[in-house]
Design a protein around this motif. Structure first.
Motif, short mmCIF file in Angstrom:
data_model
loop_
_atom_site.label_atom_id
_atom_site.label_comp_id
_atom_site.label_asym_id
_atom_site.label_seq_id
_atom_site.Cartn_x
_atom_site.Cartn_y
_atom_site.Cartn_z
N VAL A 118 0.85 -1.19 0.00
CA VAL A 118 0.00 0.00 0.00
C VAL A 118 0.89 1.24 0.00
O VAL A 118 1.84 1.34 0.79
N HIS A 119 0.58 2.16 -0.88
CA HIS A 119 1.31 3.43 -0.96
C HIS A 119 0.29 4.56 -0.87
O HIS A 119 -0.65 4.63 -1.66
N THR A 120 0.45 5.45 0.12
CA THR A 120 -0.49 6.54 0.35
C THR A 120 0.16 7.89 0.07
O THR A 120 1.30 8.14 0.50
N THR A 121 -0.54 8.75 -0.66
CA THR A 121 -0.03 10.07 -1.02
C THR A 121 -1.11 11.12 -0.80
O THR A 121 -2.26 10.92 -1.19
N ASN A 122 -0.76 12.23 -0.18
CA ASN A 122 -1.69 13.33 -0.02
C ASN A 122 -1.88 14.06 -1.35
O ASN A 122 -0.90 14.40 -2.02
N VAL A 123 -3.12 14.30 -1.72
CA VAL A 123 -3.43 15.05 -2.93
C VAL A 123 -3.53 16.54 -2.61
O VAL A 123 -2.98 17.37 -3.32
N LEU A 124 -4.23 16.87 -1.53
CA LEU A 124 -4.34 18.27 -1.12
C LEU A 124 -4.74 18.34 0.34
O LEU A 124 -5.30 17.41 0.91
N LYS A 125 -4.44 19.50 0.95
CA LYS A 125 -4.79 19.77 2.34
C LYS A 125 -5.33 21.19 2.45
O LYS A 125 -4.84 22.11 1.79
N GLU A 126 -6.35 21.37 3.29
CA GLU A 126 -6.93 22.69 3.53
C GLU A 126 -7.21 22.84 5.03
O GLU A 126 -7.48 21.86 5.72
N THR A 127 -7.15 24.09 5.52
CA THR A 127 -7.43 24.39 6.92
C THR A 127 -8.60 25.36 7.01
O THR A 127 -8.63 26.37 6.28
N GLY A 128 -9.55 25.07 7.90
CA GLY A 128 -10.68 25.96 8.09
C GLY A 128 -10.42 26.99 9.18
O GLY A 128 -9.37 26.97 9.83
N ASP A 129 -11.36 27.88 9.37
CA ASP A 129 -11.24 28.89 10.42
C ASP A 129 -11.42 28.25 11.80
O ASP A 129 -12.17 27.28 11.94
N PRO A 130 -10.76 28.79 12.83
CA PRO A 130 -10.88 28.23 14.18
C PRO A 130 -12.33 28.28 14.69
O PRO A 130 -13.08 29.20 14.36
N VAL A 131 -12.67 27.28 15.46
CA VAL A 131 -13.96 27.26 16.17
C VAL A 131 -13.64 27.48 17.64
O VAL A 131 -12.98 26.65 18.27
N PHE A 132 -14.09 28.60 18.17
CA PHE A 132 -13.69 28.99 19.52
C PHE A 132 -14.40 28.16 20.59
O PHE A 132 -15.43 27.51 20.32
N ALA A 133 -13.82 28.16 21.78
CA ALA A 133 -14.35 27.38 22.90
C ALA A 133 -15.80 27.77 23.18
O ALA A 133 -16.19 28.94 23.05
#
Length: 202
Positions: A118-133
């Protein structure tokens, strides 16, 4: 037949050979490679059904409370270059700020002699806005699938190419809860014999 593919431990290659036989002369022949795109996966009904996932986690070390997320995507199947819309309903009933993160990764599976690699590769990554406490928030993120990413291959006995969408909550000093949903990537132009690039680029 499966689509053409070049991976970490193997490949699927198609060639066309022509041979000319002539009397009193040696036969002549020529051979060329071509890229084949399979339409098999597009006829699968579940590809158009919405995908759902839910995860809840209680926090005990260095923080208190709990977090939960409900994930929805519009369907399972997407074309190369299309936008994958993810809707995340996040309830942060904890004392920490958390950050939702999204990734699409490719999983290549090679079968031979009763074993597999098995070979795993990331295609893309994204980060959303913080969700506050102590807040609840709905986060929407559209992931742009690359035009050159390989299509899904599930109809081959020796090579499979699969995709997963992973959504997880980045929580300081805690194990990140995550949800994984299957994604099927189809050719943007399903015409047979069309030359298309492979992913990742060589």
């Amino acid at each position: 037949m499966p689509s053409s593919f070049k991976g970490a431990h193997g490949k699927i290659v198609y060639t066309l050979e022509a041979k000319l036989n002539r009397s009193m002369r040696a036969p002549s022949k020529t051979k060329t490679k071509f890229t084949f795109l399979s339409r098999t996966a597009q006829d699968t009904p579940p590809l158009m059904k919405p995908q759902f996932g839910m995860k809840e986690k209680k926090l005990k070390v260095f923080t208190s409370g709990k977090v939960s997320m409900n994930i929805k995507t519009e369907r399972m199947g997407y074309l190369q270059g299309e936008g994958l819309k993810v809707t995340a309903e996040i309830d942060n009933s904890s004392s920490r700020n958390i950050v939702p993160k999204f990734s699409l990764y490719q999983k290549q599976i090679f079968f031979a002699k009763g074993g597999r690699k098995v070979h795993t590769t990331n295609v893309l990554k994204e980060t959303g806005d913080p969700v506050f406490a102590s807040t609840r928030q709905t986060v929407t993120k559209v992931l742009s699938i690359p035009n050159v990413v390989s299509t899904t291959i599930l109809n081959c006995t020796v090579v499979n190419v699969e995709y997963r969408l992973k959504i997880y909550l980045d929580i300081p000093f805690a194990k990140d809860p995550e949800i994984k949903l299957p994604v099927v990537i189809l050719p943007a132009n399903p015409a047979f014999g069309k030359m298309v690039p492979t992913w990742p680029p060589s």
